[in-house]
Design an enzyme around this catalytic site. Structure first.
Site: not given
Ligand code: FUB
Length: 444
Positions: A31, A202
Site C-alpha cells: 500500500d 478500496e
Molecule cells: O493492506 C491491507 C489492505 O489491502 C489495504 O488497506 C487495501 O487497500 C489492500 O491493499
C-alpha cells in the site's frame, strides 16, 4: 500458508535497499503512498509480516508502519517504525490491522492518517491522525479516532485553496469527507462519491492534474480481477466519471497504489509479491506513468527496472534490467547474500540498464560482483548499445564455482558524465556456453 518461510527469513538477513523493483527487499511493504515534500520523495507504506508462531492473523498480518525516503538516485532509507499497533491510543491491542496510511503537509505540519481496529468495537476500522514538524516524524498521535469516518484506506487531497479532503473506502463504497482547518475532524458528513463504477473495492488516491480532480482506485472486474482504475471530475466531492484502467490485473490480489510527480515525471507506486510468492506478503514497486494530450492516462506496465537512477557509489542491480538478451535472472546462491543475478550468459548475451547517473564524471573505476565456474571470458560495459563507447572491460576467471562470489574491479576506460543507458555484453572465449553470473555493478 503457501510460502517457504525459511526462504523468506533467509532473504531478510540482508538489506538490499538499492533495489529497483521491488523497491525494498529487507522487509515486506504494501500500500505505498508516495509524497513529495520540499523536492524529496517519501513513501508511507503499510507492513506485511509472517504471523508469529501461534498468532492467528486476520487475512493480513500488519502490526506497524515504517516509512522511507529516497536518498541519492536509487537508495531507499528505512526510517524504522513510526507507529506500532500498541501505541494507537484508541486501538485494539495486537489486532494486526494497520492497513494503508497516508501523510500530507499543510503549512509547516505533517499529518499522518492511518486506519486501525478500534478498542471500542464500533467499527471494522476507524481512521486516526498524528502530527509532526518533520515528514519522518516523530508524530504526536491524537487520543481519539476521527469521528464520522468508518472505513479504511485514507487518501488525502490538499486543494489549491488549502481545503483538505479525506477519501476512504467503506463497504466497498468510495467516500469523501471535507476536513476542518485543524485537519483532525471532518466538516459535515462523509458522502459517497457519485460516478464510481460497480466493482470499486478500496484504495482511493486523489490528485490534481491540469485543474481536474483525479481519483484512482482498486477496481475488480468479474472476468479479470483486480485492476487499477481511475475517474476524473471537476469537484473534489464529485461527481466523477470513470475513465478506464491505469494497470491491468497483474495477479497481485490487491493493488493499493498512489501517484506522484517527482523530478518532472509522474510515477505510479503499487505493490506485488515478487519476493514471497504469496499475495499477503507484498513488496512495493514503482513505474513511470504518462498522460496523453487529452488528459487520459496511458496504461502502466509493471517493469523490473522501475524508477531509480543509480549514481556514484550505489549498486546497479543489473538483474532489474530494461532489456535482456540470451540470458536469464535467478536468485543467487552460495556465499552471496540473497538477491537476484543475471545468469546463463552466453556469447553476446547482453543486459541493458537505462538511466545510470554518472554525475560529473569523477568515477575512475567500476566494480562488479561475479561468480564463475569456468576459466576464461570477459564482459564489457558500453554506453547505449552493443557497439557504443566501451567504458569498462572485466576479465572473467574461475571464482571457485557458480556459487562462489567475488568482487572484482577494473578502471573506467572513458570519462562518462550525466545520465546514460548502459549495456553489459558478455563474451565467451574457448566456446564456453556459460560465461559468468553477475549480481551487481557499481562505479566509484
Ligand atoms: O493492506 C491491507 C489492505 O489491502 C489495504 O488497506 C487495501 O487497500 C489492500 O491493499
Amino acid at each position: 500458508m503457501n510460502i517457504k518461510i525459511s526462504t523468506i527469513v533467509a532473504f531478510f538477513l540482508v538489506s538490499l535497499l538499492h533495489a529497483q523493483n521491488p523497491l525494498v527487499t529487507h522487509m515486506f511493504t504494501a500500500d505505498p503512498t508516495a509524497r513529495v515534500f520540499d523536492g524529496k520523495l517519501y513513501l508511507y507504506p503499510s507492513h506485511d509480516i509472517v504471523p508469529k508462531e501461534g498468532v492467528k492473523a486476520p487475512r493480513f498480518c500488519m502490526p506497524d508502519y515504517h516509512m522511507f525516503s529516497l536518498e541519492k538516485g536509487s537508495t531507499w532509507k528505512d526510517h524504522g517504525v513510526i507507529l506500532d499497533q500498541n501505541e494507537v491510543p484508541w486501538g485494539k491491542k495486537d489486532s494486526n490491522g494497520m492497513w494503508a496510511p497516508d501523510c500530507i503537509k499543510k503549512g509547516d505540519t505533517y499529518y499522518y492518517y492511518y486506519p486501525a481496529q478500534p478498542e471500542d468495537g464500533s467499527s471494522f476500522r476507524r481512521i486516526g491522525v498524528g502530527t509532526s514538524k518533520s515528514p519522518t516524524g516523530p508524530f504526536k498521535w491524537e487520543k481519539n479516532y476521527i469521528k464520522g469516518l468508518d472505513g479504511i484506506d485514507p487518501g488525502l487531497l490538499l486543494d489549491d485553496d488549502e481545503k483538505a479532503y479525506l477519501y476512504f473506502a467503506g463497504d466497498k463504497t468510495l467516500k469523501v469527507a471535507k476536513l476542518k482547518d485543524n485537519m483532525k475532524s471532518i466538516d459535515g458528513k462523509a458522502i459517497k462519491i457519485q460516478g464510481i463504477p460497480a466493482g470499486y473495492v478500496e484504495g482511493p488516491f486523489p490528485f490534481k492534474y491540469n485543474g481536474k480532480y483525479y481519483l484512482t482506485f482498486a477496481h475488480v472486474f468479474t472476468d479479470e480481477g483486480y485492476t487499477i482504475g481511475y475517474a476524473t471530475g471537476d469537484n473534489p466531492m464529485g461527481p466523477f466519471v470513470y475513465q478506464g484502467k491505469i494497470m491491468d490485473n497483474i495477479g497481485n490480489g490487491t493493488n493499493h497504489h498512489s501517484v506522484v510527480k517527482y523530478n518532472g515525471k509522474w510515477i505510479l507506486f503499487y505493490h506485488w509479491w515478487d519476493i514471497s510468492g504469496f499475495n499477503k506478503l507484498r513488496s512495493m514497486r514503482a513505474d513511470y506513468m504518462e498522460f496523453k494530450k487529452d488528459g487520459t492516462i496511458k496504461k502502466v506496465k509493471p517493469t523490473l527496472r522501475g524508477i531509480g537512477a543509480p549514481t556514484i557509489g550505489e549498486k546497479i542491480q543489473v538483474d532489474r534490467y530494461n532489456h535482456i538478451k540470451n540470458a536469464k535472472t535467478a536468485f543467487v546462491g552460495g556465499n552471496e547474500p540473497i538477491g537476484w543475478m543475471v545468469c546463463d550468459t552466453q556469447m553476446m548475451s547482453s543486459v541493458t540498464f537505462n538511466n545510470v547517473d554518472f554525475g560529473d564524471g569523477s568515477a575512475t573505476k567500476m566494480i562488479a560482483r561475479v561468480s564463475s565456474g569456468q576459466r576464461i571470458g570477459h564482459f564489457e560495459v558500453r554506453i547505449g548499445d552493443p557497439k557504443g563507447k566501451l567504458i569498462a572491460d572485466f576479465p572473467v576467471k574461475y571464482t571457485g564455482g557458480w556459487n562462489s562470489w567475488e568482487t572484482i574491479e577494473t578502471p573506467m576506460l572513458e570519462k562518462v558524465t550525466g545520465m546514460q543507458n548502459i549495456i553489459v555484453v558478455f563474451i565467451s572465449e574457448w566456446g564456453a556456453d556459460k560465461i559468468v553470473n553477475l549480481n551487481w555493478l557499481q562505479f566509484q
